[in-house]
Design a protein around this motif. Structure first.
Motif, mmCIF file in Angstrom:
data_model
loop_
_atom_site.group_PDB
_atom_site.id
_atom_site.type_symbol
_atom_site.label_atom_id
_atom_site.label_comp_id
_atom_site.label_asym_id
_atom_site.label_seq_id
_atom_site.Cartn_x
_atom_site.Cartn_y
_atom_site.Cartn_z
ATOM 1 N N GLY A 1 0.804 -1.209 0.000
ATOM 2 C CA GLY A 1 0.000 0.000 0.000
ATOM 3 C C GLY A 1 0.834 1.255 0.000
ATOM 4 N N ILE A 2 0.129 2.336 0.137
ATOM 5 C CA ILE A 2 0.719 3.674 0.193
ATOM 6 C C ILE A 2 0.646 4.139 1.646
ATOM 7 C CG2 ILE A 2 0.541 6.041 -0.674
ATOM 8 C CD1 ILE A 2 1.152 3.988 -2.853
ATOM 9 N N VAL A 3 1.724 4.749 2.137
ATOM 10 C CA VAL A 3 1.737 5.259 3.503
ATOM 11 C C VAL A 3 0.717 6.390 3.610
ATOM 12 C CG1 VAL A 3 3.125 6.423 5.243
ATOM 13 C CG2 VAL A 3 4.128 4.573 3.895
ATOM 14 N N ASP A 4 -0.203 6.263 4.574
ATOM 15 C CA ASP A 4 -1.208 7.294 4.825
ATOM 16 C C ASP A 4 -1.370 7.462 6.341
ATOM 17 O OD1 ASP A 4 -2.696 5.113 5.685
ATOM 18 O OD2 ASP A 4 -4.039 5.115 3.964
ATOM 19 N N LEU A 5 -2.440 8.082 6.767
ATOM 20 C CA LEU A 5 -2.638 8.325 8.196
ATOM 21 C C LEU A 5 -2.757 7.034 8.997
ATOM 22 C CD1 LEU A 5 -5.077 11.380 8.165
ATOM 23 C CD2 LEU A 5 -2.625 11.353 8.648
ATOM 24 N N ASP A 6 -3.337 5.989 8.388
ATOM 25 C CA ASP A 6 -3.506 4.720 9.103
ATOM 26 C C ASP A 6 -2.230 3.886 9.159
ATOM 27 O OD1 ASP A 6 -6.149 5.170 9.715
ATOM 28 O OD2 ASP A 6 -6.876 4.238 7.869
ATOM 29 N N THR A 7 -1.304 4.137 8.251
ATOM 30 C CA THR A 7 -0.072 3.345 8.202
ATOM 31 C C THR A 7 1.168 4.223 8.378
ATOM 32 O OG1 THR A 7 -0.042 3.522 5.790
ATOM 33 C CG2 THR A 7 -1.079 1.555 6.743
ATOM 34 N N GLY A 8 0.997 5.378 8.995
ATOM 35 C CA GLY A 8 2.111 6.296 9.193
ATOM 36 C C GLY A 8 3.247 5.728 10.013
ATOM 37 N N TYR A 9 2.961 4.707 10.816
ATOM 38 C CA TYR A 9 4.015 4.086 11.617
ATOM 39 C C TYR A 9 5.111 3.489 10.732
ATOM 40 C CZ TYR A 9 1.814 -0.373 10.492
ATOM 41 O OH TYR A 9 1.297 -1.447 9.831
ATOM 42 N N ILE A 10 4.769 3.079 9.526
ATOM 43 C CA ILE A 10 5.763 2.478 8.624
ATOM 44 C C ILE A 10 6.847 3.488 8.281
ATOM 45 C CG2 ILE A 10 6.104 1.513 6.309
ATOM 46 C CD1 ILE A 10 3.303 0.201 6.675
ATOM 47 N N ALA A 11 6.439 4.697 7.934
ATOM 48 C CA ALA A 11 7.419 5.750 7.643
ATOM 49 C C ALA A 11 8.171 6.143 8.912
ATOM 50 C CB ALA A 11 6.721 6.959 7.031
ATOM 51 N N MET A 12 7.464 6.211 10.030
ATOM 52 C CA MET A 12 8.115 6.591 11.286
ATOM 53 C C MET A 12 9.162 5.561 11.713
ATOM 54 S SD MET A 12 4.815 8.115 13.311
ATOM 55 C CE MET A 12 5.704 8.724 14.741
ATOM 56 N N LEU A 13 8.905 4.295 11.437
ATOM 57 C CA LEU A 13 9.875 3.254 11.767
ATOM 58 C C LEU A 13 11.073 3.272 10.820
ATOM 59 C CD1 LEU A 13 7.543 0.220 12.574
ATOM 60 C CD2 LEU A 13 8.997 1.462 14.185
#
Length: 189
Positions: free
Chosen positions: A59-71
């Motif tokens: 998927g694309i990093v969005d508000l629900d998956t923002g932890y992926i970018a933060m990690l």
């Protein structure tokens, strides 16, 4: 003393000795097979299991998956393999799943996650980024209902570190159980 007749004949003693020797050999080999695995071996097994049986998640990093970018796993897009067990999740970036035999000799990362209801009955939890040596690299806290759903958590905090270690141990024990069940299944065939 002669044992030539009855229950104590030489063939029956040899048979008893053979059974006892086989039992001892089986017990020793079983004990060796159940020796605790080294943490790096267990983590490699976890990575391999995630790659082989994990559900693909892209998927694309969005508000629900923002932890992926933060990690630090993906800035815009992500591709993961995911294992779920109730409120626990284990993820590996799909890029690490190319050559599974190479997992023993190259770096990889795993993401451990678990959620729970806090005292206010709000869902919250943690995402932990771990390297192939089992070291905690990054931690993210999430909580439903906050304006910023994800926040960095201090990985040096003793409570965070203890929670991470407990989650890691849970997943390592799950992979050990799975390996033991596979051995039992192979032995039964």
């Amino acid at each position: 003393m002669r044992f030539s007749s009855g229950v104590f004949s030489r063939p029956s003693i040899n048979l008893v000795f053979a059974f006892v020797a086989a039992g001892i050999a089986f017990g020793i080999s079983n004990a060796l097979a159940q020796q605790p695995q080294s943490p790096s071996t267990a983590l490699t097994l976890l990575a391999r299991a995630s790659c082989e049986t994990g559900t693909p998640l892209d998927g694309i990093v969005d508000l629900d998956t923002g932890y992926i970018a933060m990690l630090g796993v993906g800035e815009k897009a992500y591709s993961l393999r995911v294992l779920r067990d109730g409120v626990r999740v284990l993820m590996i970036p799909a890029v690490h799943c190319g050559d599974l035999r190479a997992l023993e000799s190259r770096p990889f990362m795993l993401i451990l996650s678990h959620s729970f209801q806090n005292q206010q009955r709000v869902r919250e939890g943690y995402y932990y980024l771990m390297n192939e040596h089992g070291q905690l690299m990054n931690a993210i806290h999430f909580q439903d209902g906050r304006s910023h759903r994800f926040a960095f958590a201090n990985p040096d905090n003793p409570v965070r570190r203890a929670d991470f270690e407990a989650e890691k141990d849970i997943w390592i024990s799950k992979i050990a159980e799975s390996a033991a069940l596979r051995r039992v299944g192979r032995d039964a065939d």
